[in-house]
Design an enzyme around this catalytic site. Sequence first.
Site, PDB file in Angstrom:
ATOM      1  N   ASP A 145      12.912  39.884  69.146  1.00 26.12           N
ATOM      2  CA  ASP A 145      11.742  39.022  68.951  1.00 26.12           C
ATOM      3  C   ASP A 145      11.785  38.332  67.576  1.00 26.12           C
ATOM      4  O   ASP A 145      11.978  38.969  66.545  1.00 26.12           O
ATOM      5  CB  ASP A 145      10.452  39.842  69.077  1.00 26.12           C
ATOM      6  CG  ASP A 145       9.217  38.948  69.102  1.00 26.12           C
ATOM      7  OD1 ASP A 145       9.302  37.818  69.634  1.00 26.12           O
ATOM      8  OD2 ASP A 145       8.176  39.372  68.589  1.00 26.12           O
ATOM      9  N   HIS A 146      11.600  37.009  67.604  1.00 25.27           N
ATOM     10  CA  HIS A 146      11.641  36.191  66.395  1.00 25.27           C
ATOM     11  C   HIS A 146      12.957  36.347  65.641  1.00 25.27           C
ATOM     12  O   HIS A 146      12.986  36.437  64.410  1.00 25.27           O
ATOM     13  CB  HIS A 146      10.411  36.447  65.500  1.00 25.27           C
ATOM     14  CG  HIS A 146       9.171  35.823  66.077  1.00 25.27           C
ATOM     15  ND1 HIS A 146       8.528  36.341  67.185  1.00 25.27           N
ATOM     16  CD2 HIS A 146       8.499  34.699  65.752  1.00 25.27           C
ATOM     17  CE1 HIS A 146       7.504  35.569  67.494  1.00 25.27           C
ATOM     18  NE2 HIS A 146       7.461  34.556  66.639  1.00 25.27           N
ATOM     19  N   GLU A 199      13.744  32.460  81.198  1.00 19.96           N
ATOM     20  CA  GLU A 199      13.991  31.722  79.952  1.00 19.96           C
ATOM     21  C   GLU A 199      12.877  30.700  79.734  1.00 19.96           C
ATOM     22  O   GLU A 199      12.425  30.456  78.619  1.00 19.96           O
ATOM     23  CB  GLU A 199      15.348  31.019  80.061  1.00 19.96           C
ATOM     24  CG  GLU A 199      15.775  30.286  78.823  1.00 19.96           C
ATOM     25  CD  GLU A 199      17.090  29.544  79.036  1.00 19.96           C
ATOM     26  OE1 GLU A 199      18.070  29.894  78.375  1.00 19.96           O
ATOM     27  OE2 GLU A 199      17.131  28.618  79.868  1.00 19.96           O
ATOM     28  N   HIS A 206      13.165  29.799  72.796  1.00 25.68           N
ATOM     29  CA  HIS A 206      12.408  29.960  74.043  1.00 25.68           C
ATOM     30  C   HIS A 206      11.417  31.091  73.904  1.00 25.68           C
ATOM     31  O   HIS A 206      11.603  31.999  73.091  1.00 25.68           O
ATOM     32  CB  HIS A 206      13.345  30.303  75.212  1.00 25.68           C
ATOM     33  CG  HIS A 206      14.337  29.239  75.538  1.00 25.68           C
ATOM     34  ND1 HIS A 206      14.003  28.078  76.188  1.00 25.68           N
ATOM     35  CD2 HIS A 206      15.670  29.160  75.296  1.00 25.68           C
ATOM     36  CE1 HIS A 206      15.080  27.329  76.340  1.00 25.68           C
ATOM     37  NE2 HIS A 206      16.122  27.958  75.794  1.00 25.68           N
ATOM     38  N   CYS A 241      21.762  22.068  74.560  1.00 25.72           N
ATOM     39  CA  CYS A 241      21.753  23.486  74.135  1.00 25.72           C
ATOM     40  C   CYS A 241      22.849  23.764  73.108  1.00 25.72           C
ATOM     41  O   CYS A 241      22.929  24.861  72.556  1.00 25.72           O
ATOM     42  CB  CYS A 241      21.942  24.422  75.325  1.00 25.72           C
ATOM     43  SG  CYS A 241      20.650  24.261  76.541  1.00 25.72           S
ATOM     44  N   HIS A 272      18.484  30.413  70.065  1.00 24.48           N
ATOM     45  CA  HIS A 272      19.905  30.578  70.362  1.00 24.48           C
ATOM     46  C   HIS A 272      20.600  29.212  70.339  1.00 24.48           C
ATOM     47  O   HIS A 272      19.948  28.170  70.261  1.00 24.48           O
ATOM     48  CB  HIS A 272      20.130  31.290  71.709  1.00 24.48           C
ATOM     49  CG  HIS A 272      19.763  30.508  72.930  1.00 24.48           C
ATOM     50  ND1 HIS A 272      20.060  30.937  74.216  1.00 24.48           N
ATOM     51  CD2 HIS A 272      19.135  29.319  73.091  1.00 24.48           C
ATOM     52  CE1 HIS A 272      19.626  30.062  75.086  1.00 24.48           C
ATOM     53  NE2 HIS A 272      19.072  29.076  74.457  1.00 24.48           N
ATOM     54  N   HIS A 330      17.913  26.256  69.086  1.00 28.27           N
ATOM     55  CA  HIS A 330      16.569  25.968  69.609  1.00 28.27           C
ATOM     56  C   HIS A 330      16.038  27.288  70.160  1.00 28.27           C
ATOM     57  O   HIS A 330      16.765  28.274  70.216  1.00 28.27           O
ATOM     58  CB  HIS A 330      16.634  24.904  70.721  1.00 28.27           C
ATOM     59  CG  HIS A 330      17.403  25.360  71.917  1.00 28.27           C
ATOM     60  ND1 HIS A 330      18.787  25.349  71.953  1.00 28.27           N
ATOM     61  CD2 HIS A 330      16.999  25.905  73.076  1.00 28.27           C
ATOM     62  CE1 HIS A 330      19.190  25.838  73.110  1.00 28.27           C
ATOM     63  NE2 HIS A 330      18.139  26.198  73.813  1.00 28.27           N
TER      64      HIS A 330
END
Lengths: 148, 161
Positions: A84-85, A128, A46, A38, A19, A44
């Site tokens: 996801d991904h 997170e 998580h 951020c 994100h 980047h």
Amino acid sequence: MTDALKIALGRRYRFAASHRLHSEKLSETENGRVYGKCNNPYGHGHNYVVEVNVSGKVDPATGMIVNLADLDGFVEREVIEAFDHKSLNQEVPVFRERVPTTENLCLEIFERLKRFPLAKLERVRVEETANNAFEYAGEEIQDHRAVQ
Amino acid sequence: MEGTGVPTGYPWRIERVAKKAMVYLTRKIDFSASHLYHNPALSAEENKRIFGKCNNPHGHGHNYTLEVTVAGEPDPVTGMVLDLKELKEILEREITQRMDHRFLNYEVPELKGQIPTCENIARVIWNLLEPRITQGRLHKVRLYETADLFAECYRNGASRT
């Protein structure tokens, strides 16, 4: 003390996503100041943990509030497959409008999971990192001044 | 009051000290036990379909972690909601001795006739502990079967603490 005993089930799931925290309502300088690293334009990622808590009647035939296979399938379809991904900003429509902070992610996951038909969604917790966690239980904020 | 360093709104300070504060304390224990899921009222096929690999007739085991939360006001003399040593002994006597290194289906009478799911074990634990906690009151039990699966038991309307 005479209140009924309530039983809830908690289950933890994982997904990894990227994100970027950036608000269209703020200037470049303000975005940099508010979101710090951020705000990096490349984004980047998580490893997120989602803890889902549901309650309901325990079926005496199975000893279960809900069969885990049903809960897992629903969370997998509604949340994991969608996030996801993925790049949250670009691939989850709601985050084109809204900054994908983990607060907003928590609200979005709650919205998606509250439609689960087999048990009552009590709350959603999103971690997170191992050091940051956010929870939402569908509550609305009371106006302080009104309840003083 | 002037010159004493005590602010002029002094009485509110007394009120603040006298206010009763609800504190929640949690103690954690671990135990290991085996179980299997099987309902004799259902056919073999239905048992297999509903319970999957948990239906293996030889059973399987988990390392359970139990978190017990007690709510109360700290005693003005001891500063404690309840004596942790006492809570430790209650947990040892009621839970560890009863469930640790046991086959839950066959060796825990409180689970007789029930499928020993996390939900049912948490409820049995609640019922065993609630009458034993005499200082403060039992607020919540949370039983982890694995790091990713747990059941909670609490009175309806209790805060989410």
